[in-house]
Design a protein around this motif. Structure first.
Motif, PDB file in Angstrom:
ATOM      1  N   MET A  74       0.832  -1.205   0.000  1.00 18.88           N
ATOM      2  CA  MET A  74       0.000   0.000   0.000  1.00 18.88           C
ATOM      3  C   MET A  74       0.866   1.253   0.000  1.00 18.88           C
ATOM      4  SD  MET A  74      -3.319  -0.355   0.149  1.00 18.88           S
ATOM      5  CE  MET A  74      -4.605  -1.503   0.600  1.00 18.88           C
ATOM      6  N   THR A  75       0.403   2.278  -0.636  1.00 21.37           N
ATOM      7  CA  THR A  75       1.063   3.571  -0.543  1.00 21.37           C
ATOM      8  C   THR A  75       0.191   4.520   0.247  1.00 21.37           C
ATOM      9  OG1 THR A  75       0.086   4.329  -2.598  1.00 21.37           O
ATOM     10  CG2 THR A  75       2.206   3.243  -2.765  1.00 21.37           C
ATOM     11  N   THR A  76       0.721   5.653   0.530  1.00 24.20           N
ATOM     12  CA  THR A  76       0.013   6.596   1.392  1.00 24.20           C
ATOM     13  C   THR A  76      -1.258   7.109   0.736  1.00 24.20           C
ATOM     14  OG1 THR A  76       2.116   7.261   2.310  1.00 24.20           O
ATOM     15  CG2 THR A  76       0.277   8.739   2.674  1.00 24.20           C
ATOM     16  N   THR A  77      -2.322   7.214   1.514  1.00 23.43           N
ATOM     17  CA  THR A  77      -3.571   7.754   1.016  1.00 23.43           C
ATOM     18  C   THR A  77      -3.405   9.194   0.590  1.00 23.43           C
ATOM     19  OG1 THR A  77      -4.726   6.375   2.598  1.00 23.43           O
ATOM     20  CG2 THR A  77      -6.001   8.146   1.604  1.00 23.43           C
ATOM     21  N   GLU A  78      -3.880   9.501  -0.622  1.00 25.97           N
ATOM     22  CA  GLU A  78      -3.933  10.885  -1.058  1.00 25.97           C
ATOM     23  C   GLU A  78      -5.274  11.464  -0.650  1.00 25.97           C
ATOM     24  OE1 GLU A  78      -3.235  10.946  -5.242  1.00 25.97           O
ATOM     25  OE2 GLU A  78      -1.416   9.762  -5.096  1.00 25.97           O
ATOM     26  N   SER A  79      -5.405  12.750  -0.763  1.00 28.35           N
ATOM     27  CA  SER A  79      -6.676  13.395  -0.459  1.00 28.35           C
ATOM     28  C   SER A  79      -6.892  14.558  -1.400  1.00 28.35           C
ATOM     29  CB  SER A  79      -6.699  13.901   0.985  1.00 28.35           C
ATOM     30  OG  SER A  79      -7.865  14.662   1.231  1.00 28.35           O
ATOM     31  N   ALA A  80      -8.142  14.694  -1.844  1.00 28.13           N
ATOM     32  CA  ALA A  80      -8.475  15.835  -2.696  1.00 28.13           C
ATOM     33  C   ALA A  80      -8.941  17.025  -1.880  1.00 28.13           C
ATOM     34  CB  ALA A  80      -9.557  15.437  -3.688  1.00 28.13           C
ATOM     35  N   PRO A 114     -13.153  -0.760  -1.455  1.00 27.44           N
ATOM     36  CA  PRO A 114     -13.520  -1.567  -2.610  1.00 27.44           C
ATOM     37  C   PRO A 114     -14.876  -2.241  -2.446  1.00 27.44           C
ATOM     38  CG  PRO A 114     -12.027  -2.806  -1.227  1.00 27.44           C
ATOM     39  CD  PRO A 114     -12.200  -1.458  -0.574  1.00 27.44           C
ATOM     40  N   VAL A 115     -15.506  -2.525  -3.575  1.00 28.27           N
ATOM     41  CA  VAL A 115     -16.707  -3.362  -3.630  1.00 28.27           C
ATOM     42  C   VAL A 115     -16.406  -4.467  -4.625  1.00 28.27           C
ATOM     43  CG1 VAL A 115     -19.191  -3.472  -3.992  1.00 28.27           C
ATOM     44  CG2 VAL A 115     -18.139  -1.316  -3.226  1.00 28.27           C
ATOM     45  N   VAL A 116     -16.121  -5.661  -4.138  1.00 27.89           N
ATOM     46  CA  VAL A 116     -15.784  -6.799  -4.991  1.00 27.89           C
ATOM     47  C   VAL A 116     -17.077  -7.518  -5.357  1.00 27.89           C
ATOM     48  CG1 VAL A 116     -14.548  -8.995  -5.130  1.00 27.89           C
ATOM     49  CG2 VAL A 116     -13.523  -7.044  -3.916  1.00 27.89           C
ATOM     50  N   VAL A 117     -17.382  -7.590  -6.649  1.00 25.79           N
ATOM     51  CA  VAL A 117     -18.602  -8.230  -7.130  1.00 25.79           C
ATOM     52  C   VAL A 117     -18.206  -9.584  -7.720  1.00 25.79           C
ATOM     53  CG1 VAL A 117     -20.594  -8.043  -8.662  1.00 25.79           C
ATOM     54  CG2 VAL A 117     -19.649  -5.986  -7.584  1.00 25.79           C
ATOM     55  N   VAL A 118     -18.504 -10.656  -6.990  1.00 26.88           N
ATOM     56  CA  VAL A 118     -18.156 -12.010  -7.443  1.00 26.88           C
ATOM     57  C   VAL A 118     -19.154 -12.426  -8.516  1.00 26.88           C
ATOM     58  CG1 VAL A 118     -17.821 -14.404  -6.748  1.00 26.88           C
ATOM     59  CG2 VAL A 118     -17.182 -12.542  -5.182  1.00 26.88           C
ATOM     60  N   ALA A 153      -7.327  -5.126  -4.252  1.00 27.13           N
ATOM     61  CA  ALA A 153      -7.774  -4.252  -3.164  1.00 27.13           C
ATOM     62  C   ALA A 153      -6.655  -4.017  -2.158  1.00 27.13           C
ATOM     63  CB  ALA A 153      -8.996  -4.864  -2.481  1.00 27.13           C
ATOM     64  N   ASN A 154      -5.933  -5.065  -1.816  1.00 24.16           N
ATOM     65  CA  ASN A 154      -4.848  -4.932  -0.839  1.00 24.16           C
ATOM     66  C   ASN A 154      -3.704  -4.067  -1.354  1.00 24.16           C
ATOM     67  OD1 ASN A 154      -6.060  -6.536   1.126  1.00 24.16           O
ATOM     68  ND2 ASN A 154      -5.008  -8.407   0.479  1.00 24.16           N
ATOM     69  N   ASP A 155      -3.359  -4.236  -2.633  1.00 27.34           N
ATOM     70  CA  ASP A 155      -2.114  -3.664  -3.150  1.00 27.34           C
ATOM     71  C   ASP A 155      -2.287  -2.346  -3.893  1.00 27.34           C
ATOM     72  OD1 ASP A 155      -0.896  -5.931  -2.146  1.00 27.34           O
ATOM     73  OD2 ASP A 155      -0.929  -6.988  -4.070  1.00 27.34           O
ATOM     74  N   GLU A 156      -3.482  -2.086  -4.411  1.00 30.01           N
ATOM     75  CA  GLU A 156      -3.657  -0.928  -5.280  1.00 30.01           C
ATOM     76  C   GLU A 156      -4.514   0.183  -4.684  1.00 30.01           C
ATOM     77  OE1 GLU A 156      -1.868  -0.724  -7.903  1.00 30.01           O
ATOM     78  OE2 GLU A 156      -1.164  -2.796  -7.814  1.00 30.01           O
ATOM     79  N   LEU A 157      -5.390  -0.138  -3.753  1.00 29.31           N
ATOM     80  CA  LEU A 157      -6.301   0.870  -3.218  1.00 29.31           C
ATOM     81  C   LEU A 157      -5.752   1.453  -1.923  1.00 29.31           C
ATOM     82  CD1 LEU A 157      -9.817  -0.741  -3.800  1.00 29.31           C
ATOM     83  CD2 LEU A 157      -8.320   0.454  -5.401  1.00 29.31           C
ATOM     84  N   ALA A 158      -5.971   2.735  -1.738  1.00 36.09           N
ATOM     85  CA  ALA A 158      -5.492   3.421  -0.537  1.00 36.09           C
ATOM     86  C   ALA A 158      -6.401   3.109   0.643  1.00 36.09           C
ATOM     87  CB  ALA A 158      -5.453   4.925  -0.776  1.00 36.09           C
ATOM     88  N   ILE A 160     -11.246 -14.086   2.337  1.00 35.36           N
ATOM     89  CA  ILE A 160     -11.608 -13.097   3.355  1.00 35.36           C
ATOM     90  C   ILE A 160     -10.457 -12.909   4.335  1.00 35.36           C
ATOM     91  CG2 ILE A 160     -13.195 -12.584   5.246  1.00 35.36           C
ATOM     92  CD1 ILE A 160     -14.397 -12.254   2.433  1.00 35.36           C
ATOM     93  N   ALA A 161      -9.790 -14.000   4.680  1.00 34.08           N
ATOM     94  CA  ALA A 161      -8.640 -13.898   5.587  1.00 34.08           C
ATOM     95  C   ALA A 161      -7.510 -13.096   4.959  1.00 34.08           C
ATOM     96  CB  ALA A 161      -8.150 -15.293   5.968  1.00 34.08           C
ATOM     97  N   ASP A 162      -7.382 -13.168   3.642  1.00 33.27           N
ATOM     98  CA  ASP A 162      -6.315 -12.437   2.954  1.00 33.27           C
ATOM     99  C   ASP A 162      -6.640 -10.962   2.774  1.00 33.27           C
ATOM    100  OD1 ASP A 162      -4.785 -14.720   2.707  1.00 33.27           O
ATOM    101  OD2 ASP A 162      -5.472 -15.183   0.673  1.00 33.27           O
ATOM    102  N   LEU A 163      -7.898 -10.581   2.911  1.00 32.74           N
ATOM    103  CA  LEU A 163      -8.331  -9.198   2.665  1.00 32.74           C
ATOM    104  C   LEU A 163      -7.985  -8.355   3.891  1.00 32.74           C
ATOM    105  CD1 LEU A 163      -9.770  -7.625   0.417  1.00 32.74           C
ATOM    106  CD2 LEU A 163     -11.946  -8.324   1.420  1.00 32.74           C
ATOM    107  N   ARG A 164      -7.044  -7.447   3.746  1.00 31.19           N
ATOM    108  CA  ARG A 164      -6.494  -6.718   4.889  1.00 31.19           C
ATOM    109  C   ARG A 164      -7.284  -5.420   5.130  1.00 31.19           C
ATOM    110  NH1 ARG A 164      -1.754  -8.279   2.139  1.00 31.19           N
ATOM    111  NH2 ARG A 164      -1.381  -6.117   1.448  1.00 31.19           N
ATOM    112  N   TYR A 165      -8.432  -5.566   5.764  1.00 31.35           N
ATOM    113  CA  TYR A 165      -9.290  -4.423   6.093  1.00 31.35           C
ATOM    114  C   TYR A 165      -9.863  -4.605   7.495  1.00 31.35           C
ATOM    115  CZ  TYR A 165      -8.997  -2.708   1.324  1.00 31.35           C
ATOM    116  OH  TYR A 165      -8.531  -2.194   0.128  1.00 31.35           O
ATOM    117  N   GLY A 166     -10.132  -3.483   8.154  1.00 27.79           N
ATOM    118  CA  GLY A 166     -10.621  -3.541   9.529  1.00 27.79           C
ATOM    119  C   GLY A 166     -12.038  -4.073   9.646  1.00 27.79           C
ATOM    120  N   THR A 167     -12.882  -3.778   8.656  1.00 22.53           N
ATOM    121  CA  THR A 167     -14.230  -4.343   8.603  1.00 22.53           C
ATOM    122  C   THR A 167     -14.482  -4.826   7.189  1.00 22.53           C
ATOM    123  OG1 THR A 167     -15.084  -2.888  10.344  1.00 22.53           O
ATOM    124  CG2 THR A 167     -16.697  -3.888   8.882  1.00 22.53           C
TER     125      THR A 167
END
Length: 595
Positions: A1-7, A300-304, A448-453, A478-485
């Protein structure tokens, strides 16, 4: 991950100097809290539980004023169904949060764990899980079809979780000083719940500085939280960036908690402008105290892909539109990048339904400061984006190959803006990846893990039969998805509304790479060593859910932006949270089933 930008512009920019009177008032508030801290250290657990119960009662007494004031701030008509958002994200979670914290304190006072009777399970990677929703018989009926589990960090046993639940309240006399809460300006329950976390989870008395956007709510919150103010454990102040800068550097403040953007966080920790960036590069912060934070990100919203019916396509398109447009799009947890399969036969049909849902969603004012500039920034980055909505104020950035974009092979600069910038405005991006089934899901998780802030929340939409077909592979993903919720067929905003669930970024971020922040709030069961919350909901609303084999009696959720009865449902849910009882349920259902 890279640092979150902000507009958005830094909240620390354009500071002015406080005058002597303003500084004296802030100093006095901190002095009063220092005295309150000493009284808090001598307050028994049972008395603390009673104090929170009294606060629950004053929140209930001020709920109507709370919701209507919030609606007025946001420019909503009093009779708009969108007023449901102000009930459901304002007094309702405050009531459920304070009620559960009171029960947890009472359990500790009686030498019981807040997790007594909890259901434990396991998850991949040697993780123990704790079922936190439903947490009562009432919740099992009201939210039928929804569940939430907290995943503890690998290696934490159920017995350890049970004995450690309680956090700082295991040693109530060991107080932690005065905590500064820099309140959020978007969702009105955030600041009160952050105060509750300071007071209970960390045993710190709290100075709440409101975000100027919500200044008009100050008298309401002062009345709603009056027992805490009267007990000397809370002070509420107003002020802009100048007051925030004075308070963060004040020697009487032991800890800072902020809800906002990573840009504002970095201005506090490292300083603003070029000097701040130089300090960050050198690792020399200007803040000499600990800071926790909840900072949003690009969700992200992953649509399977699956064999969905036309009704499924329309419903899930409304679901995704809600993730973006709830509260006008001004949510730290708003869905921003939809990841679809290039090889899904129904991809075009889903995207058409999504465009329609974004276009038809009710009109509302662009009420949050800076929204127009952020929308213009997105439009400049993507001149081919589609403008939607009654006033063209919603932007769909479709980067799939058949929409004129370049799909998964898009050049990094073209995709970077929507994937790296938390727009905090009604901007929704769509990207595609190859594959179906497990191949697609694994690729989407990695993307989602590698490209999204950010790492605050991720959403996964999957039909029940497709989830069953994936089997253990779905759980590993789901275990691989590194998000708090993580929300599975449930917007992650449901995790925010769940008092018993911790809320915050995935653990492990540093001050130099803060992403979505550090630490958790809410967490009314006072769980230790939490890693994430996984919320699961029904793929279809009742009655289609039951007709297609799902055991879920929940109708269209009242937080959907298209729910016609949302205001009535939100009001009645809040009344139920104020005075829970079986006799109050039929009126909630009567409203909810008219959505």
């Amino acid at each position: 991950m890279t640092t979150t930008e902000s507009a958005s512009p830094s909240a620390a920019a354009d500071r002015t100097t406080l005058d002597d009177t303003e500084r004296a008032a802030l100093d006095a508030a901190i002095d009063e809290l220092a005295a309150g801290e000493r009284r808090w250290a001598d307050t028994s657990l049972a008395a603390r539980a009673a104090l929170l119960a009294r606060t629950h009662a004053t929140i209930a007494a001020n709920a109507e004023r709370w919701a209507t004031t919030a609606g007025r701030i946001k420019g909503l008509a009093p009779d708009s169904p969108l007023m449901g958002e102000e009930w459901i994200s304002g007094p309702y979670p405050a009531l459920t949060g304070f009620a559960q914290l009171s029960r947890s304190l009472q359990a500790l006072a009686e030498r019981r764990s807040p997790l007594a009777g909890a259901r434990f399970g396991t998850a991949p990677g040697g993780r123990t899980t704790v079922r936190v929703l439903p947490h009562s018989a009432h919740e099992a009926i009201l939210l039928h079809g929804f569940r939430a589990e907290v995943w503890l960090r690998p290696g934490v046993a159920a017995s350890t979780a049970r004995s450690h639940a309680g956090l700082a309240q295991h040693h109530p006399s060991r107080t932690g000083g005065v905590g500064l809460v820099l309140g959020a300006g978007n969702i009105t329950s955030i600041a009160p719940l952050d105060v509750a976390s300071e007071l209970v989870a960390h045993n710190r008395v709290a100075l709440l500085k409101l975000n100027p956007t919500l200044d008009d709510l100050e008298p309401v919150l002062r009345a709603a939280l009056a027992p805490l103010v009267e007990a000397g454990v809370l002070r509420i102040v107003r002020g802009g960036a100048d007051a925030g800068a004075y308070l963060t550097g004040h020697p009487g403040i032991a800890h800072v908690h902020i809800t906002g953007s990573s840009v504002t966080h970095d201005a506090i920790v490292w300083g603003p402008g070029d000097e701040g960036r130089a300090r960050k590069a050198a690792g020399t912060p200007v803040l000499d105290k600990d800071i926790t934070s909840e900072l949003g990100g690009v969700a992200p919203v992953v649509v399977v892909p699956g064999d969905w019916s036309a009704d499924d396509l329309r419903y899930q398109a409304e679901h995704v539109a809600t993730m973006r447009l709830h509260n006008g799009g001004y949510n730290c947890i708003a869905g921003q990048v939809v990841i679809v399969s290039r090889d899904w036969p129904l991809k075009d049909a889903f995207l058409a339904a999504l465009r329609d849902a974004l276009d038809r969603a009710p009109a509302r004012p662009a009420w949050y400061p800076g929204s127009a500039a952020r929308l213009a920034s997105a439009a400049a980055s993507y001149p081919g984006a589609t403008r939607l909505g009654p006033d063209g104020g919603r932007l769909l950035v479709d980067l799939t190959g058949n929409a004129g974009g370049h799909g998964p092979d898009a050049a990094a600069p073209e995709r970077a803006a929507v994937e790296r910038t938390e727009y905090f405005a009604p901007v929704l991006g769509v990207v595609e990846l190859p594959g179906t089934g497990q191949r697609f899901l694994d690729a989407a998780v990695a993307h989602a893990n590698d490209e999204l802030a950010g790492t605050l929340g991720a959403n996964v939409v999957v039909a029940p039969n497709d989830r069953r077909a994936l089997g253990a592979g779905f759980d590993r993903a789901i275990a691989d998805l590194r998000y708090g919720t993580i929300g599975v067929n449930a917007w992650t905003g449901v995790g925010y509304l769940t008092a018993t669930a911790p809320w915050g970024a995935y653990p492990g971020h540093t001050l130099a790479d803060i992403q979505s922040g550090r630490g958790v709030v809410h967490n009314a069961l006072l769980l230790d060593a939490t890693e994430r919350t996984v919320v699961t909901g029904p793929f279809r609303p009742f009655p289609r859910s039951v007709a297609r084999g799902e055991l879920a009696l929940f109708p269209k959720p009242p937080w959907f932006v298209t729910a016609r009865s949302a205001a009535t449902t939100g009001r009645r849910l809040t009344a139920f949270a104020a005075r829970p009882g079986w006799l109050a349920m039929p009126s909630v259902f009567a409203a909810a089933f008219r959505a």
